[in-house]
Enzyme design. Structure first.
Site, short mmCIF file in Angstrom:
data_model
loop_
_atom_site.label_atom_id
_atom_site.label_comp_id
_atom_site.label_asym_id
_atom_site.label_seq_id
_atom_site.Cartn_x
_atom_site.Cartn_y
_atom_site.Cartn_z
N LYS A 13 1.72 4.51 -2.95
CA LYS A 13 1.66 5.92 -2.55
C LYS A 13 3.01 6.59 -2.74
CE LYS A 13 -2.05 4.97 0.77
NZ LYS A 13 -2.32 4.59 2.18
N ASP B 273 0.84 -1.20 0.00
CA ASP B 273 0.00 0.00 0.00
C ASP B 273 0.88 1.25 0.00
OD1 ASP B 273 -2.72 1.41 0.77
OD2 ASP B 273 -1.25 2.09 2.24
#
Lengths: 433, 433
Positions: free
Chosen positions: B205, B201
């Site tokens: 980003k 994750d």
């Protein structure tokens, strides 16, 4: 529009010099980001004979005729400060078709609405990221990123000088006067520190933040202000003992009024817990804590002053405004649709910290608690922290639950008159959990 | 364009529901901020029979035909996640003339450039504030506020689940497995926590942040990643003993390469001092620390996930994109002009923390220091922190000065082979002063 975006710079001090240097040194980057070359067509200064070769600008670009300069630019950057002649120059710039970038908090705090209206009328951009909290991207997040949310409260450390002083007092135990003198030596405080230590600098910034946060016109004169000059080393020690630190906070919040909402804006020294995100902001750094309905708690942190940091904020605005000149579009205009009433500091409910010397004998705490309770103020904690046998007195710290300024004033009046109380040293507001 | 700005919502889970609720509840505020009414013309879901009355939307608005829905909107909000069918739906939306707001980090990390190009071609806006660090205004500051500055480095806590776990381990001394189980019970971690704890994750980003910071296309696959599963309670205790805390950081920075600049992007557990602004980020909060040439140090702090916080970011973008539909203008497009080379994690120089058990006898420290020095790595500090008479071993902590990954790997190899060393437990990177 010409082949390049024509930029006029008003003022060439620390910030203006940094802006000019960056624009000349990073020409290609600005061109890549804007889509066209940025060209400084003139810099208005008071004295053209001063050596400014470090800016990289040709000496012929400097002029004392700011009035003329603003009429031949696509973009005017105002870094002179003050109201006069900044205001009339920016008006003339906008009327001549230029967009405007300014760092002038005093001007915006007093005449923001007029400038917005004129900009709206002429289709010009009005940007001012550098006016509050220097380098910290804060105005754009408030105006744009939070445009779909509702801000409930803004609490900010927006004056670096006073944060430097209070932080240093906290870390060393020194008195304010000594730390102020040191700050002046280091260049963190000016020779005349009044605007900073009396809270007037923070006051103008608070007005700007409140206007944006609550879609309501708030002027500097709407902001209640109390500076840091009365904060003593004893206050800071007492705060430390209960896990708190004293910060000069600019606070803008929604309060209830007659069943509706109103805006309360104030600047004052405030006790907050050390574990609060604002509690660990050191030195001359700024930080702004924002509470919103959806996002919850946000904080923005960075340098609030200085040539390069302020230039960063100015140049971000310059790129935006220049992009609009090249590609079309407009920055956000004034958003004052909510038009909420503005309340005096009396309407805000805060918790208070009261430090006083009392007679050290049985029954005194009960009598004082009764005096406070009779005014409708409830006590969160009482702590008799120093007992001194030599004068028969003890120091007492009280923290109240949230109550109004008016009720608190009545409490303090009663305490001062009470037989059990020798002296009330200080009354400070408390924020955060 | 119709009387209102027509909005299509793709997905109606926690975030989609919060967006729909807010748009229906605050209709007048959105109209005041945009200059025209925002109207949800349809919501694409997988199962239209589910009760979604809490959104305030008429049941007739829900549809399974997302393909058709995106062709009759001015603005498409994509909150389904994943690549397929999100990608093709957003492409169809843009081709049909809509602007797009998305929170889809996976899609942007893999196919951002294609979407940007298509948006550019069709004059559409592509906004994605919610894709990184949830509610925190971060993308807009990077794209716009810092447009006149040069970012040198970004270090972010961009995954709330892992920050919750590491913070809890730090505060309680518990093992990762126990805290992870608790996080799953509390809803801070998913039943399958792989994407979070393995760092994937944060990886997507990091790619988005690096692209914006360095005006260079960086894809998720360019980002080196190491998760938190190997972080032990002992590591955290050892970090604590030297005034540090362990955080999973996404780091994007400029590094030197062949006399020029390159971009290095990585995600890994990192020791930072507690006094660093990132060191006090608690619970599931996110924070991103940005170092720039002019502004210096900035930090953005807030909630990284959750329905309402993410909706705040989405709706800020919606207001912007809607304003452009009504008043003209465009949001910023892709800025990839710098087109810097991307370096593997080996090119970045970091300091390292090495924890190992060694023989507790005279001359051992000298021998180990020699082993390390021979690989060209210099030592900042060595600390023999626990001596245990029962097994004749002592625990040794070493912090190196900045060195390359390759040199460090050689050091670890040598240490593992050394007679004086019983076991190397962990090697962690160290950032900050």
């Amino acid at each position: 529009m010409s082949e390049s975006v024509r930029i006029a710079l008003l003022g060439c001090g620390v910030v203006g010099g940094a802006v000019a240097r960056r624009l000349t040194q990073a020409k290609d980057e600005f061109e890549a980001r804007v889509g066209r070359r940025l060209e400084i067509v003139g810099v208005a200064v008071r004295d053209t004979s001063k050596d400014r070769s470090d800016t990289g600008l040709d000496a012929s670009l400097f002029t004392t005729d700011a009035e003329e300069l603003v009429t031949r630019a696509d973009l005017v950057i105002e870094l002179m400060g003050g109201i006069d002649p900044s205001k009339s120059l920016l008006q003339k710039a906008i009327e001549s078709g230029a967009s405007v970038v300014t760092a002038n908090k005093a001007l915006l705090g007093q005449h923001g609405a007029e400038l917005y209206e004129l900009a709206e009328e002429h289709g010009a951009d009005l940007y001012y990221e550098a006016a509050v909290a220097g380098a910290i991207p804060l105005i754009r997040p408030l105006r744009e990123s939070l445009a779909g949310d509702s801000v409930q409260r803004v609490m900010g450390i927006v004056n670096g000088t006073t944060n430097f002083i209070l932080d240093k007092m906290d870390r060393t135990g020194a008195d304010l006067a000594d730390v102020l003198a040191e700050a002046q030596e280091l260049g963190y405080a000016e020779a005349d520190p009044t605007a900073d230590v009396e809270g007037h600098d923070a006051q103008a910034k608070a007005a700007i933040l409140a206007s944006l946060a609550f879609h309501t016109r708030v002027r500097t004169s709407d902001v209640a202000v109390e500076g840091i000059m009365s904060v003593t080393a004893d206050d800071i020690r007492a705060a430390r003992r209960i896990g708190c630190v004293i910060k000069l906070l600019a606070i803008a919040e929604l309060v209830d009024k007659d069943g509706g909402q109103a805006v309360s804006v104030r600047v004052h020294p405030t006790l907050i817990t050390r574990s609060h995100p604002l509690g660990s902001v050191r030195d001359a750094f700024n930080a702004v804590f924002v509470e919103t309905e959806l996002a919850g708690e946000l904080m923005f942190y960075g340098r609030g002053a200085g040539g390069d940091p302020t230039a960063s904020a100015v140049l971000g605005d310059v790129v935006q405004a220049a992009r609009h000149k090249v590609h079309g579009g407009r920055g956000p205009g004034e958003s004052a649709y909510a038009n909420l009433p503005i309340e005096g500091v009396g309407a805000a409910k805060t918790a208070y910290f009261i430090r006083m010397d009392v007679q050290d004998k049985p029954g005194v705490l009960a009598a004082i608690a009764k005096t406070i309770g009779e005014q409708g103020v409830s006590i969160e904690s009482m702590r008799q922290s120093v007992r001194r046998s030599q004068d028969g007195l003890a120091t007492l710290h009280i923290i109240t639950h949230r109550s109004s300024e008016a009720d608190l004033a009545a409490v303090v009046e009663q305490l001062k008159a009470a037989d059990e109380v020798d002296k009330v040293f200080s009354v400070l507001r408390v924020e955060g959990e």
